[in-house]
Write a protein that holds these residues in place. Sequence first.
Motif, PDB file in Angstrom:
ATOM      1  N   GLY A  90      -3.902  -8.320 -15.808  1.00 23.29           N
ATOM      2  CA  GLY A  90      -4.290  -6.989 -16.254  1.00 23.29           C
ATOM      3  C   GLY A  90      -4.906  -6.114 -15.194  1.00 23.29           C
ATOM      4  O   GLY A  90      -5.260  -4.963 -15.478  1.00 23.29           O
ATOM      5  N   THR A  91      -5.037  -6.609 -13.966  1.00 27.39           N
ATOM      6  CA  THR A  91      -5.652  -5.802 -12.906  1.00 27.39           C
ATOM      7  C   THR A  91      -4.747  -4.631 -12.546  1.00 27.39           C
ATOM      8  O   THR A  91      -3.572  -4.817 -12.248  1.00 27.39           O
ATOM      9  CB  THR A  91      -5.903  -6.647 -11.652  1.00 27.39           C
ATOM     10  N   PRO A  92      -5.277  -3.402 -12.563  1.00 27.34           N
ATOM     11  CA  PRO A  92      -4.468  -2.239 -12.162  1.00 27.34           C
ATOM     12  C   PRO A  92      -4.422  -2.122 -10.648  1.00 27.34           C
ATOM     13  O   PRO A  92      -4.953  -2.967  -9.915  1.00 27.34           O
ATOM     14  CB  PRO A  92      -5.221  -1.072 -12.793  1.00 27.34           C
ATOM     15  N   ASN A  93      -3.776  -1.067 -10.169  1.00 21.26           N
ATOM     16  CA  ASN A  93      -3.812  -0.785  -8.732  1.00 21.26           C
ATOM     17  C   ASN A  93      -5.259  -0.700  -8.264  1.00 21.26           C
ATOM     18  O   ASN A  93      -6.126  -0.165  -8.968  1.00 21.26           O
ATOM     19  CB  ASN A  93      -3.089   0.524  -8.423  1.00 21.26           C
ATOM     20  N   LEU A  94      -5.528  -1.225  -7.066  1.00 24.66           N
ATOM     21  CA  LEU A  94      -6.908  -1.326  -6.601  1.00 24.66           C
ATOM     22  C   LEU A  94      -7.439  -0.024  -6.035  1.00 24.66           C
ATOM     23  O   LEU A  94      -8.656   0.133  -5.894  1.00 24.66           O
ATOM     24  CB  LEU A  94      -7.024  -2.445  -5.558  1.00 24.66           C
ATOM     25  N   GLY A  95      -6.572   0.907  -5.670  1.00 22.33           N
ATOM     26  CA  GLY A  95      -7.029   2.222  -5.257  1.00 22.33           C
ATOM     27  C   GLY A  95      -7.301   2.338  -3.780  1.00 22.33           C
ATOM     28  O   GLY A  95      -6.708   1.638  -2.954  1.00 22.33           O
ATOM     29  N   SER A  96      -8.231   3.202  -3.429  1.00 23.26           N
ATOM     30  CA  SER A  96      -8.476   3.562  -2.041  1.00 23.26           C
ATOM     31  C   SER A  96      -8.934   2.362  -1.227  1.00 23.26           C
ATOM     32  O   SER A  96      -9.717   1.533  -1.682  1.00 23.26           O
ATOM     33  CB  SER A  96      -9.533   4.664  -1.953  1.00 23.26           C
ATOM     34  N   ILE A  97      -8.423   2.307   0.006  1.00 23.98           N
ATOM     35  CA  ILE A  97      -8.788   1.228   0.930  1.00 23.98           C
ATOM     36  C   ILE A  97      -9.679   1.812   2.012  1.00 23.98           C
ATOM     37  O   ILE A  97      -9.472   2.940   2.463  1.00 23.98           O
ATOM     38  CB  ILE A  97      -7.535   0.622   1.589  1.00 23.98           C
ATOM     39  N   GLY A  98     -10.616   1.021   2.479  1.00 24.27           N
ATOM     40  CA  GLY A  98     -11.388   1.442   3.645  1.00 24.27           C
ATOM     41  C   GLY A  98     -12.699   2.080   3.256  1.00 24.27           C
ATOM     42  O   GLY A  98     -13.321   1.747   2.243  1.00 24.27           O
ATOM     43  N   ALA A  99     -13.098   3.045   4.059  1.00 26.01           N
ATOM     44  CA  ALA A  99     -14.446   3.594   3.942  1.00 26.01           C
ATOM     45  C   ALA A  99     -14.695   4.266   2.603  1.00 26.01           C
ATOM     46  O   ALA A  99     -15.809   4.246   2.084  1.00 26.01           O
ATOM     47  CB  ALA A  99     -14.695   4.580   5.084  1.00 26.01           C
ATOM     48  N   THR A 100     -13.654   4.876   2.008  1.00 22.84           N
ATOM     49  CA  THR A 100     -13.874   5.628   0.773  1.00 22.84           C
ATOM     50  C   THR A 100     -14.010   4.720  -0.439  1.00 22.84           C
ATOM     51  O   THR A 100     -14.518   5.132  -1.466  1.00 22.84           O
ATOM     52  CB  THR A 100     -12.719   6.616   0.543  1.00 22.84           C
ATOM     53  N   SER A 150       0.842  -1.200   0.000  1.00 20.37           N
ATOM     54  CA  SER A 150       0.000   0.000   0.000  1.00 20.37           C
ATOM     55  C   SER A 150       0.870   1.239   0.000  1.00 20.37           C
ATOM     56  O   SER A 150       2.088   1.171   0.159  1.00 20.37           O
ATOM     57  CB  SER A 150      -0.911   0.009   1.237  1.00 20.37           C
ATOM     58  N   GLY A 151       0.207   2.379  -0.164  1.00 18.56           N
ATOM     59  CA  GLY A 151       0.902   3.646  -0.061  1.00 18.56           C
ATOM     60  C   GLY A 151       1.258   3.976   1.370  1.00 18.56           C
ATOM     61  O   GLY A 151       0.997   3.205   2.304  1.00 18.56           O
ATOM     62  N   THR A 152       1.805   5.146   1.563  1.00 20.09           N
ATOM     63  CA  THR A 152       2.406   5.504   2.847  1.00 20.09           C
ATOM     64  C   THR A 152       1.439   5.469   4.012  1.00 20.09           C
ATOM     65  O   THR A 152       1.799   5.085   5.117  1.00 20.09           O
ATOM     66  CB  THR A 152       3.056   6.889   2.746  1.00 20.09           C
ATOM     67  N   ASP A 153       0.182   5.853   3.814  1.00 21.27           N
ATOM     68  CA  ASP A 153      -0.765   5.914   4.934  1.00 21.27           C
ATOM     69  C   ASP A 153      -1.809   4.802   4.861  1.00 21.27           C
ATOM     70  O   ASP A 153      -2.843   4.880   5.518  1.00 21.27           O
ATOM     71  CB  ASP A 153      -1.455   7.275   4.981  1.00 21.27           C
ATOM     72  N   ALA A 154      -1.524   3.766   4.062  1.00 23.38           N
ATOM     73  CA  ALA A 154      -2.402   2.599   3.937  1.00 23.38           C
ATOM     74  C   ALA A 154      -3.797   2.958   3.453  1.00 23.38           C
ATOM     75  O   ALA A 154      -4.770   2.271   3.771  1.00 23.38           O
ATOM     76  CB  ALA A 154      -2.482   1.833   5.259  1.00 23.38           C
ATOM     77  N   THR A 155      -3.914   4.012   2.653  1.00 22.02           N
ATOM     78  CA  THR A 155      -5.217   4.364   2.090  1.00 22.02           C
ATOM     79  C   THR A 155      -5.321   4.010   0.615  1.00 22.02           C
ATOM     80  O   THR A 155      -6.397   4.159   0.027  1.00 22.02           O
ATOM     81  CB  THR A 155      -5.497   5.870   2.248  1.00 22.02           C
ATOM     82  N   PHE A 156      -4.231   3.524   0.015  1.00 23.18           N
ATOM     83  CA  PHE A 156      -4.240   3.228  -1.421  1.00 23.18           C
ATOM     84  C   PHE A 156      -3.520   1.904  -1.643  1.00 23.18           C
ATOM     85  O   PHE A 156      -2.347   1.756  -1.283  1.00 23.18           O
ATOM     86  CB  PHE A 156      -3.556   4.348  -2.207  1.00 23.18           C
ATOM     87  N   MET A 157      -4.230   0.923  -2.240  1.00 25.12           N
ATOM     88  CA  MET A 157      -3.681  -0.404  -2.434  1.00 25.12           C
ATOM     89  C   MET A 157      -3.155  -0.566  -3.856  1.00 25.12           C
ATOM     90  O   MET A 157      -3.812  -0.192  -4.829  1.00 25.12           O
ATOM     91  CB  MET A 157      -4.739  -1.473  -2.155  1.00 25.12           C
ATOM     92  N   SER A 158      -1.970  -1.148  -3.959  1.00 21.28           N
ATOM     93  CA  SER A 158      -1.394  -1.465  -5.262  1.00 21.28           C
ATOM     94  C   SER A 158      -2.051  -2.709  -5.838  1.00 21.28           C
ATOM     95  O   SER A 158      -2.969  -3.288  -5.249  1.00 21.28           O
ATOM     96  CB  SER A 158       0.111  -1.701  -5.120  1.00 21.28           C
ATOM     97  N   ASN A 159      -1.551  -3.158  -6.987  1.00 22.96           N
ATOM     98  CA  ASN A 159      -1.997  -4.441  -7.547  1.00 22.96           C
ATOM     99  C   ASN A 159      -1.052  -5.578  -7.167  1.00 22.96           C
ATOM    100  O   ASN A 159      -1.161  -6.686  -7.697  1.00 22.96           O
ATOM    101  CB  ASN A 159      -2.132  -4.356  -9.068  1.00 22.96           C
ATOM    102  N   GLN A 160      -0.140  -5.320  -6.249  1.00 25.00           N
ATOM    103  CA  GLN A 160       0.789  -6.338  -5.780  1.00 25.00           C
ATOM    104  C   GLN A 160       0.196  -6.976  -4.537  1.00 25.00           C
ATOM    105  O   GLN A 160       0.378  -6.494  -3.409  1.00 25.00           O
ATOM    106  CB  GLN A 160       2.158  -5.719  -5.521  1.00 25.00           C
TER     107      GLN A 160
END
Length: 692
Positions: free
Chosen positions: A602-612, A584-594
Amino acid sequence: MTKSVVMSAAVLACVAGQAIAQPTIDGRLTSGEEALYGQLRWVQNIPTGFGDSTTGNPCDPQNVGDVAAVTTGIEFAIPLSAIGNPAGNIRIVAMVNAGGHDFVSNQVIGGLPAGTGNLGEPANVNFANRAGDQFFTVSGTSAGAPTVDGTLDAAVYGAPLALQTNRTGFGDSNDTSVNLANGSELAGAYGVVSNGVLYVMLTGNLETNFNKLEFFIDSVAGGQNTLLNTNPDVDFNGLNRLAGMTFDAGFEADYYITFGAGGDPTTFYPNFADMGGGVGRYLGSNQILTNPDGQGDGFLEGGNNPDGIQIAMNNANAAGVLPTCPPPGGNVDVASGSELNGLYAYIDEANNKLHILLTGNLENGTGGSCGEGGNKVNIFIDAAANEGQNALRGDNVDISYGNLNRMGNDGANPGLTFDDGFAADYWMSIKTGSSDPAWQVMDAAGLRTNGKFLDGNGNALDYGAYDGGAKDDPNYNPVTFRGNNACDTFFPVDPDPQDGFTPNLYTNFAPRAAYDSLIANFPNPPVGTPGLISFTIDNSNIAGVSGDSVGNPAAVTTGFEIAIDLDELGWDGQSCIKIAGFISGTDATFMSNQVIGGLPDGTPNLGSIGATNTINFNQFAGNQFVEICLGGGCPPCAADYDQSGGVDGDDIGAFFADWQAGAPCGDVDGSGGVDGDDIGFFFERWQAGGCD
């Protein structure tokens, strides 16, 4: 399905009363550890969306070294009468060759283009195909003559006629003695004619293993641009071993000198050949050191030297030309991208540990060793039966600047949800920084089905844990959760006591054991147990997946290595342990595709994690976790290859991941090799739905 149980090598060793081997927690799969970790449990199938790390330890081939500063080496005094009494310019080629005259180095004067490797087989060397001239020209004269002792007389020689342009591929000598050298280089060439004598100074050194200096002179009309095989037999026919070598246009060799140095005392044995139909001669020998101060002379003894050629050596140089740049390699401390390539893991009952090696690398943050910043590897473990969180809660312990709870349910949205059958009861987050020195930190927490335990005042009884620091400090490489981390300045006691007024508890010991001690010792302070978690990062991988290609992730053997106590995990002693995770990114709000277990191609980065943005792994094909069971590394049943307890499509993917990688467990038929027969063996049993 009932699965058979196979004893691991560790258990067998325990039965035999032997010491039980464990992996070294160094972030890499080292020799001998393959047998401990067993098969590669999962292999990445998609390129990284979080940047492909490139070499973190660059080497500039254009930086050859301070070649002009070298003042010692090999010096010649050659009467013009020995080389046809030339009246004009004299051209010279000098190079280092192997002891059998059979493998040409990249140390050539003039000089090859920067980055040129060793040239190899002499017959295949054609200098006309290389940029620039691989010879130098002596045209100057001097009234005075230098002393022939292997040390540059700069006032007589003047400016260099050529300087090395290529790092040495024949070893960079670090021996500063006059006699010996453990590498070979030609740093510079100087030359002058004085009173009918050609003086040449080649700065550098010649390894004292009888590597050869090849020295060609073009001093009269005619000669050989391509070396013939009919030249005089000198140095065990060494000149004719060079037949087929071609020089630059305009260089036609007329005369040749060759020698190597070695023995005790260090001695060299020059040979001379007239290549224009003349004779070859052994000129005699000389020792590099002829008196205590190292000022040898150039006089040769015991040979046939009618013209009085002199040669002297001083091998003291250990500077000048740098070694050849190594192949691109990563930096164990620094990565410029983030990826997960594969996962090795096994349950070590004998030592009560779960061992994990998650291969890949993690882009560094810029904060200090106690600070926040940088991408993170989040690892979730399901080890405790009938416990844990399938949908991550938002009321777990406070840790990692709130990152753990930020990924969970905020009361209105479910947050991160794992695949059915996975209930996380432990979490670890790894980060690293590139400040000087580099650092590594882990945050850890137990995850209870109903969130963190509280006292009657609503204060935490469960702990958020963290440990780490500078990697050049042995206390933090590996990190061992031993308590009293240098960054924890809030409480003099570790683990923190609960005084009835503290909303959140922290420790630098393992968190679940800290809770157990808090309850067991109350009202006395809890006591931490060191060493229940250990980890380190080797960030050197630059292979595996890239930003646009899957590459060869199965070949990656470095990354994040963890050993964690099985009681700390809450393991029941028999269930398979499941491991999930992602970058994830630095504050664990954005998930990669790893993502451990893999995502559809072909799945891209999954994006925002959590409530948003609710991420539910059930929406992706396959399992986004890996299951580790008892019985050693390889599955005891070929059909149930992923050891899930059932024979289904996931077993096909698990088998082919190992088979394509050539992993040992792909040898399901036990033939001793991974080949096509294993495919038939596997499918025969898979279609039958059983092991036999």
